[in-house]
Design a protein around this motif. Structure first.
Motif, PDB file in Angstrom:
ATOM      1  N   LYS A 107      39.045   0.339  -9.840  1.00 41.53           N
ATOM      2  CA  LYS A 107      37.584   0.380  -9.846  1.00 41.53           C
ATOM      3  C   LYS A 107      37.004  -0.926 -10.378  1.00 41.53           C
ATOM      4  CE  LYS A 107      37.100   5.364 -10.315  1.00 41.53           C
ATOM      5  NZ  LYS A 107      36.685   6.468 -11.171  1.00 41.53           N
ATOM      6  N   MET A 108      37.651  -1.480 -11.407  1.00 43.17           N
ATOM      7  CA  MET A 108      37.180  -2.741 -11.966  1.00 43.17           C
ATOM      8  C   MET A 108      37.314  -3.863 -10.939  1.00 43.17           C
ATOM      9  SD  MET A 108      38.398  -4.409 -15.483  1.00 43.17           S
ATOM     10  CE  MET A 108      37.910  -6.013 -15.991  1.00 43.17           C
ATOM     11  N   ALA A 109      38.382  -3.872 -10.168  1.00 45.26           N
ATOM     12  CA  ALA A 109      38.556  -4.887  -9.125  1.00 45.26           C
ATOM     13  C   ALA A 109      37.490  -4.751  -8.051  1.00 45.26           C
ATOM     14  CB  ALA A 109      39.945  -4.775  -8.509  1.00 45.26           C
ATOM     15  N   ILE A 110      37.143  -3.533  -7.699  1.00 49.91           N
ATOM     16  CA  ILE A 110      36.082  -3.317  -6.703  1.00 49.91           C
ATOM     17  C   ILE A 110      34.744  -3.808  -7.240  1.00 49.91           C
ATOM     18  CG2 ILE A 110      34.753  -1.518  -5.512  1.00 49.91           C
ATOM     19  CD1 ILE A 110      37.414   0.063  -5.294  1.00 49.91           C
ATOM     20  N   TYR A 111      34.449  -3.494  -8.507  1.00 52.15           N
ATOM     21  CA  TYR A 111      33.191  -3.952  -9.107  1.00 52.15           C
ATOM     22  C   TYR A 111      33.132  -5.475  -9.195  1.00 52.15           C
ATOM     23  CZ  TYR A 111      32.192   0.886 -10.401  1.00 52.15           C
ATOM     24  OH  TYR A 111      31.943   2.226 -10.373  1.00 52.15           O
ATOM     25  N   GLU A 112      34.243  -6.114  -9.531  1.00 53.32           N
ATOM     26  CA  GLU A 112      34.272  -7.579  -9.584  1.00 53.32           C
ATOM     27  C   GLU A 112      34.045  -8.169  -8.196  1.00 53.32           C
ATOM     28  OE1 GLU A 112      37.861  -8.937 -11.411  1.00 53.32           O
ATOM     29  OE2 GLU A 112      37.249  -8.254 -13.406  1.00 53.32           O
ATOM     30  N   TYR A 113      34.625  -7.564  -7.167  1.00 56.79           N
ATOM     31  CA  TYR A 113      34.445  -8.037  -5.800  1.00 56.79           C
ATOM     32  C   TYR A 113      32.973  -7.914  -5.387  1.00 56.79           C
ATOM     33  CZ  TYR A 113      34.820  -8.210  -0.722  1.00 56.79           C
ATOM     34  OH  TYR A 113      34.646  -8.520   0.602  1.00 56.79           O
ATOM     35  N   LYS A 114      32.375  -6.784  -5.698  1.00 58.30           N
ATOM     36  CA  LYS A 114      30.962  -6.591  -5.357  1.00 58.30           C
ATOM     37  C   LYS A 114      30.081  -7.553  -6.140  1.00 58.30           C
ATOM     38  CE  LYS A 114      31.283  -1.782  -3.957  1.00 58.30           C
ATOM     39  NZ  LYS A 114      30.846  -0.396  -4.174  1.00 58.30           N
ATOM     40  N   LEU A 115      30.400  -7.830  -7.386  1.00 56.59           N
ATOM     41  CA  LEU A 115      29.634  -8.773  -8.193  1.00 56.59           C
ATOM     42  C   LEU A 115      29.724 -10.178  -7.601  1.00 56.59           C
ATOM     43  CD1 LEU A 115      27.945  -9.245 -10.744  1.00 56.59           C
ATOM     44  CD2 LEU A 115      30.095  -9.638 -11.967  1.00 56.59           C
ATOM     45  N   ARG A 116      30.910 -10.580  -7.186  1.00 56.81           N
ATOM     46  CA  ARG A 116      31.059 -11.902  -6.547  1.00 56.81           C
ATOM     47  C   ARG A 116      30.246 -11.997  -5.269  1.00 56.81           C
ATOM     48  NH1 ARG A 116      37.242 -11.898  -7.309  1.00 56.81           N
ATOM     49  NH2 ARG A 116      37.418 -12.520  -9.488  1.00 56.81           N
ATOM     50  N   GLN A 117      30.240 -10.922  -4.496  1.00 54.68           N
ATOM     51  CA  GLN A 117      29.445 -10.928  -3.256  1.00 54.68           C
ATOM     52  C   GLN A 117      27.964 -11.074  -3.574  1.00 54.68           C
ATOM     53  OE1 GLN A 117      30.510  -7.302  -1.237  1.00 54.68           O
ATOM     54  NE2 GLN A 117      31.997  -8.367   0.074  1.00 54.68           N
ATOM     55  N   LEU A 118      27.485 -10.363  -4.600  1.00 58.90           N
ATOM     56  CA  LEU A 118      26.086 -10.467  -4.977  1.00 58.90           C
ATOM     57  C   LEU A 118      25.760 -11.880  -5.482  1.00 58.90           C
ATOM     58  CD1 LEU A 118      25.491  -7.048  -6.767  1.00 58.90           C
ATOM     59  CD2 LEU A 118      24.555  -7.785  -4.581  1.00 58.90           C
ATOM     60  N   GLU A 119      26.682 -12.477  -6.264  1.00 57.07           N
ATOM     61  CA  GLU A 119      26.452 -13.836  -6.754  1.00 57.07           C
ATOM     62  C   GLU A 119      26.430 -14.833  -5.607  1.00 57.07           C
ATOM     63  OE1 GLU A 119      29.595 -14.383  -9.564  1.00 57.07           O
ATOM     64  OE2 GLU A 119      28.466 -13.442 -11.220  1.00 57.07           O
ATOM     65  N   GLU A 120      27.301 -14.664  -4.623  1.00 55.45           N
ATOM     66  CA  GLU A 120      27.314 -15.555  -3.461  1.00 55.45           C
ATOM     67  C   GLU A 120      26.025 -15.435  -2.652  1.00 55.45           C
ATOM     68  OE1 GLU A 120      30.856 -14.719  -1.279  1.00 55.45           O
ATOM     69  OE2 GLU A 120      32.156 -15.607  -2.785  1.00 55.45           O
ATOM     70  N   ARG A 121      25.525 -14.241  -2.520  1.00 52.86           N
ATOM     71  CA  ARG A 121      24.246 -14.036  -1.795  1.00 52.86           C
ATOM     72  C   ARG A 121      23.101 -14.722  -2.546  1.00 52.86           C
ATOM     73  NH1 ARG A 121      24.481  -7.708  -0.445  1.00 52.86           N
ATOM     74  NH2 ARG A 121      26.411  -7.755   0.758  1.00 52.86           N
ATOM     75  N   GLY A 122      23.133 -14.614  -3.884  1.00 54.17           N
ATOM     76  CA  GLY A 122      22.082 -15.221  -4.679  1.00 54.17           C
ATOM     77  C   GLY A 122      22.130 -16.740  -4.623  1.00 54.17           C
ATOM     78  N   GLU A 123      23.296 -17.332  -4.545  1.00 55.51           N
ATOM     79  CA  GLU A 123      23.433 -18.786  -4.480  1.00 55.51           C
ATOM     80  C   GLU A 123      23.061 -19.315  -3.103  1.00 55.51           C
ATOM     81  OE1 GLU A 123      27.416 -19.714  -5.578  1.00 55.51           O
ATOM     82  OE2 GLU A 123      27.134 -19.130  -7.679  1.00 55.51           O
ATOM     83  N   SER A 124      23.317 -18.524  -2.056  1.00 57.62           N
ATOM     84  CA  SER A 124      23.019 -19.019  -0.703  1.00 57.62           C
ATOM     85  C   SER A 124      21.526 -18.946  -0.373  1.00 57.62           C
ATOM     86  CB  SER A 124      23.828 -18.217   0.324  1.00 57.62           C
ATOM     87  OG  SER A 124      23.426 -16.850   0.309  1.00 57.62           O
ATOM     88  N   GLN A 125      20.772 -18.222  -1.113  1.00 57.13           N
ATOM     89  CA  GLN A 125      19.340 -18.108  -0.806  1.00 57.13           C
ATOM     90  C   GLN A 125      18.562 -19.203  -1.396  1.00 57.13           C
ATOM     91  OE1 GLN A 125      18.109 -14.237  -2.072  1.00 57.13           O
ATOM     92  NE2 GLN A 125      19.069 -13.234  -0.345  1.00 57.13           N
TER      93      GLN A 125
END
Length: 118
Positions: free
Chosen positions: A100-118
């Motif tokens: 579960k922690m690995a899934i949450y870290e993956y989702k957090l990275r995706q959210l951070e990448e979306r925030g940086e690309s905008q």
């Protein structure tokens, strides 16, 4: 010193050690109860050995000391099996938590990448 007094002192020291471990939060209550119940049963066998002689006679065990060794071995096997079951449960929960922690870290990275690309 009287042998009964020696046995009583050993039992008292064992229980004091168990309660000290419990008080210092080194061992949880359910594990202490397992050892406590085993100790109480062994105490009854030590005080009333005739309680054990009859079942041992039915099982065909002639020597009381052999039967006592078998009973102690049986209790230790029960304790080991219960601790193995508890350890397996904890291991499974730890694996689930890591996944579960690995899934949450993956989702957090995706959210951070979306925030940086905008």
């Amino acid at each position: 010193m009287n042998s009964i007094l020696q046995v009583a002192m050993i039992i008292a020291i064992a229980f004091i050690c168990l309660f000290t471990l419990l008080r210092k939060n080194k061992v949880t209550l359910k594990y202490i109860l397992l050892w406590f119940v085993t100790g109480i049963i062994m105490l009854f066998i030590a005080i009333f050995p005739t309680l054990l002689e009859t079942p041992l006679h039915w099982l065909g065990i002639v020597e009381f000391t052999n039967g006592l060794f078998a009973v102690i071995f049986f209790f230790l096997i029960i304790i080991v099996m219960s601790l193995t079951t508890i350890l397996s449960d904890i291991s499974e929960k730890q694996r689930d938590m890591a996944q579960k922690m690995a899934i949450y870290e993956y989702k957090l990275r995706q959210l951070e990448e979306r925030g940086e690309s905008q």
